[in-house]
Enzyme design. Structure first.
Site, PDB file in Angstrom:
ATOM      1  N   SER A 174     -23.975  -4.170   2.706  1.00 29.51           N
ATOM      2  CA  SER A 174     -23.635  -3.292   3.683  1.00 29.51           C
ATOM      3  C   SER A 174     -23.494  -1.685   3.491  1.00 29.51           C
ATOM      4  CB  SER A 174     -22.058  -3.639   4.436  1.00 29.51           C
ATOM      5  OG  SER A 174     -21.894  -3.200   5.691  1.00 29.51           O
TER       6      SER A 174
ATOM      7  N   ASP B  45     -28.014 -10.651  11.823  1.00 30.36           N
ATOM      8  CA  ASP B  45     -27.075  -9.655  11.619  1.00 30.36           C
ATOM      9  C   ASP B  45     -27.617  -8.149  12.392  1.00 30.36           C
ATOM     10  OD1 ASP B  45     -25.426  -7.569  10.204  1.00 30.36           O
ATOM     11  OD2 ASP B  45     -26.318  -7.893   8.353  1.00 30.36           O
TER      12      ASP B  45
ATOM     13  N   HIS C 291     -24.701 -10.946   7.746  1.00 30.31           N
ATOM     14  CA  HIS C 291     -24.362  -9.624   6.894  1.00 30.31           C
ATOM     15  C   HIS C 291     -24.156 -10.262   5.428  1.00 30.31           C
ATOM     16  CE1 HIS C 291     -23.829  -5.428   6.997  1.00 30.31           C
ATOM     17  NE2 HIS C 291     -22.437  -5.373   6.810  1.00 30.31           N
TER      18      HIS C 291
END
Lengths: 504, 504
Positions: free
Chosen positions: A189, A439, A464
């Protein structure tokens, strides 16, 4: 009609925009993760026997890029270290670094089991570095002081964080007499963005980066701002057309109900909200559940943002498609929300107040300064009500504290992004960009190989940074393959490094 | 015995260290270019008909890496632009940028005739950007205010300067609708370091860099600290062994004379010093002349630091070797100094006071914060009296203002340098490192090819960024060849870029 909008909080922060203005707490600077915070999150714990580490602190400099007296202020930066499998400095065994993102470093450590899983075969030292202004790594002694105004908060930036990593890693290697040990950085991320940028900006410190679910193209309109919510919508649609349609038509109904006293009463009861005022947050609460369920649509049970079953989107759509509730849209939506927010069944009512169990509340400041990610809703393709992102509104919504204005073009100026394929085709090496296409953040990811060693690994079923999670017995084949491929590439980087070490 | 020491001023600043402490003006922060400043330097002028430009200003942000209220302060950054030969945005014609260093941008522009010389064949737009805190590009309205204390001065840093360039270039290209025009950065000396670092840190903005005489390895003991003065010494020795020996034995004599009233009187008269106090500066004044003559030992007459004949080192040695003065060492040294400092013959006496004709006085702050370059003298090999560099002394000498301490490892942490061949072998592209081996700064230069497009061009007869000077009818063959090679490489970068532009 109220505009519902999910802004660029890296993992899952949700904002509601009414008439183009962020609804933010007026008294405090950080407002990330508004609305969806609940109080039942477990605080980080290291109960897992696989996640073992020593806790260390490094005296870090506040401002690396200037030389004002203030820049020399120091703070304690936390990092976690596991040397169980390290082959040691004498054999130049590798050092794997997690470049921490917006939250407690323990939280990311617990959700990056991949590094623990592969440490033995690489004989790697593991180090997880907390990002400044998150968790315990707080300048000015406490979060209360650090977050109190922009004069103290203003040193929260990605560039400063990258320089923190550079200095800490250099110092650590020196202290371990491990200057020749290759460093590979890992991140998911925002942490994945940092890992990729770290390799690009500090190639002399890291020989390669695994940047998982890193939306480095989410800035400056490089990608379609509506793409994020389109992915969420398609995830739900892929489970059932009815599920998608029910959600799509719900916004108007919710909006109308929230405008009358009887409607509000009904909303409060149907969603089992704790307080009357929680009704105002229902749309953000629901959209947050959809976005985050898509984000964490993992193939096995997981407790990352919430404690969830395998394939939560499927489960939520099952609740919506449940024949017993199909005549009542509120109970359909409630069923879905209850799976996302209350899978363990412990909650008797939902408190939509501001909670911050993972220590992420600094993200609001980052979002409003440099991490300006255009995100809107396509009213046709998406299941969301439709919102066209514009900078002016974002700036208005952000310019609420001490005249701090967003610098919406800074990230692309500093780190690039536009025409990335052309720019990096003949520049840079050794980065893996992993993206799971379920995601929503994959919309801002690098989805194509750039050159022979800056490569994209795509899992169409993936969510993710699913690759970074601990392996389980139930992992699907595609996930096993993804990790195998990543391991192979990292091995090649390290072998190449050793070869170069002995010849140059 | 006093230790004579020439510190890391990029072009030519000279410090004298007595007993390990810098002799710095106690009342003002910047102390660069102490001792050697004279008042006969011509101020920048644009009298040369070849050097034509428009003067522009860009509203620049004070601090790019933080988001404090102070960081949003703006200042006017000066740049010079010449579009005479530009092919225009519609044909994506190239943009050549000079990344300005420590002084008036006009000064560097006048001494970078190469860019003017090659603009027609490339149809290039020329832009020369002034470095923050130099010349007119002064935050806080004036140099007096900007330089008054570390709170205002502290934003003078190489990282901030690089980000200035990135933002200005991005904005300029946008305003010219020239987003697809390739940018090549050029720089000499510290400007060359900035050019190389700019390509490494901002590959999305510049497709390549010509980094001329850029001592990016002069930090953190990567190279031998004594190497700089060894090169100066060898330059003089290459002209005559006697010249080298006279200088080498002079320091002890000067030192002894300066300790008695009659000796001081004799020094003042022999060197035609204007003031009694100038006697204290004689050693620095002479060593500055040797260092700078070696630096600017150009094959044709030039007026860069001083107005000088071709091959000034040869001329200075001729003065020392002059039979008519050989029995008197002071008159030998005076003869050499007079060539360096008074070639035009206009000066009746030498005033060794602090002068700053090129606007470089900010360098003292840079030297004492991030640009800590270890430099000493080898008492055997060099003609200088011998000094072993150590950080502690430097730090003591620098920690004189507001507690601002040097960060001696910062440059290598931020930009690399150690093991550069291994690090960049498989990372990065399109940088030319030019070095002339008679230039003392070549000691810190990249002297070997790193990969197929990060290449070193070496001229054993060359001096400090001689390649960047205007071509003259008297240029030696080797210099013509150097420039031809550079032009060919830059052409290949641009052709490759156009090819990529049309295929990606």
């Amino acid at each position: 009609m109220a505009i519902l909008y999910r802004a660029g909080c890296q993992l899952f922060c949700t904002f509601i925009v009414f008439a183009g203005l962020f609804l933010v707490p007026s008294t405090s600077l950080p407002y990330a993760r508004r609305v969806i915070g609940l109080n039942n999150h477990a605080l980080p714990s290291d109960s897992s026997s696989s996640v073992q580490y020593d806790v260390k602190y490094f005296t870090q400099t506040l401002d690396h890029f200037s030389f004002t007296p203030q820049s020399y202020v120091t703070f304690q930066q936390k990092y976690l270290i596991n040397s169980k499998h390290w082959g040691g400095a004498s054999s130049n065994s590798p050092i794997f670094i997690y470049t921490g993102n917006e939250g407690y470093i323990e939280w990311f450590t617990q959700n990056t089991g991949f590094m623990f899983d592969i440490a033995p075969q690489f004989k790697a030292l593991l180090v997880f570095i907390e990002h400044r202004y998150y968790g315990e790594s707080m300048p000015f002694g406490s979060q209360d002081v650090a977050y109190s105004n922009a004069t103290t908060m203003g040193y929260l930036s990605s560039s400063q964080a990258l320089a923190d990593f550079a200095i800490l890693i250099t110092d650590l290697k020196k202290n371990l007499t491990a200057e020749d040990s290759p460093v590979v950085v890992f991140g998911g991320s925002y942490g994945g963005m940092l890992a990729a940028w770290f390799r690009l900006k500090y190639p002399h410190i890291a020989i390669g980066a695994l940047a998982s679910s890193a939306p480095i193209l989410a800035f400056d309109y490089i990608v379609n701002p509506d793409g994020f919510d389109n992915i969420v919508s398609n995830d739900f649609r892929s489970e059932s057309e009815n599920c998608y349609n029910v959600i799509k038509k719900s916004w108007k109904i919710l909006e109308e109900m929230s405008s009358t006293p009887s409607g509000r009463k009904s909303l409060k009861e149907s969603f089992r909200l704790c307080k009357d005022s929680d009704v105002d947050g229902v749309e953000g609460w629901l959209s947050g559940a959809y976005f985050e369920a898509a984000e964490t649509d993992y193939p096995t049970p997981a407790n990352f943002i919430q404690n969830l079953p395998a394939y939560p989107v499927k489960q939520m759509c099952k609740a919506i498609d449940n024949p017993s509730s199909e005549k009542n849209i509120l109970s359909q939506l409630y069923g879905a929300a209850n799976i996302y927010y209350n899978y363990t069944g412990n909650l008797s009512c939902f408190d939509l107040g501001f909670g911050d169990p993972h220590g992420e509340s600094g993200w609001g400041f980052q979002y409003c300064t440099e991490m300006v990610m255009p995100m809107g809703d396509d009213p046709i393709e998406s299941m969301f009500p439709g919102y066209t992102f514009n900078y002016t509104e974002t700036m208005q919504g952000c310019a609420y504290a001490n005249g701090i204005e967003p610098r919406p073009h800074w990230i692309t100026t500093e780190f690039g992004g536009h025409n990335i394929k052309r720019v990096l085709k003949r520049f840079g090496s050794n980065i893996i960009f992993f993206n799971g296409l379920r995601d929503p953040w994959s919309n801002g990811g690098v989805l194509e190989d750039i050159n022979e060693s800056i490569v994209a690994i795509i899992a169409k079923e993936g969510a993710h940074h699913v690759d970074l999670r601990f392996a389980t017995m139930d992992d699907p084949k595609w996930l096993i393959q993804v990790r195998k491929k990543e391991i192979g590439i990292i091995k090649r980087w390290i072998m190449q490094y050793y070869k170069d070490l002995h010849t140059t």
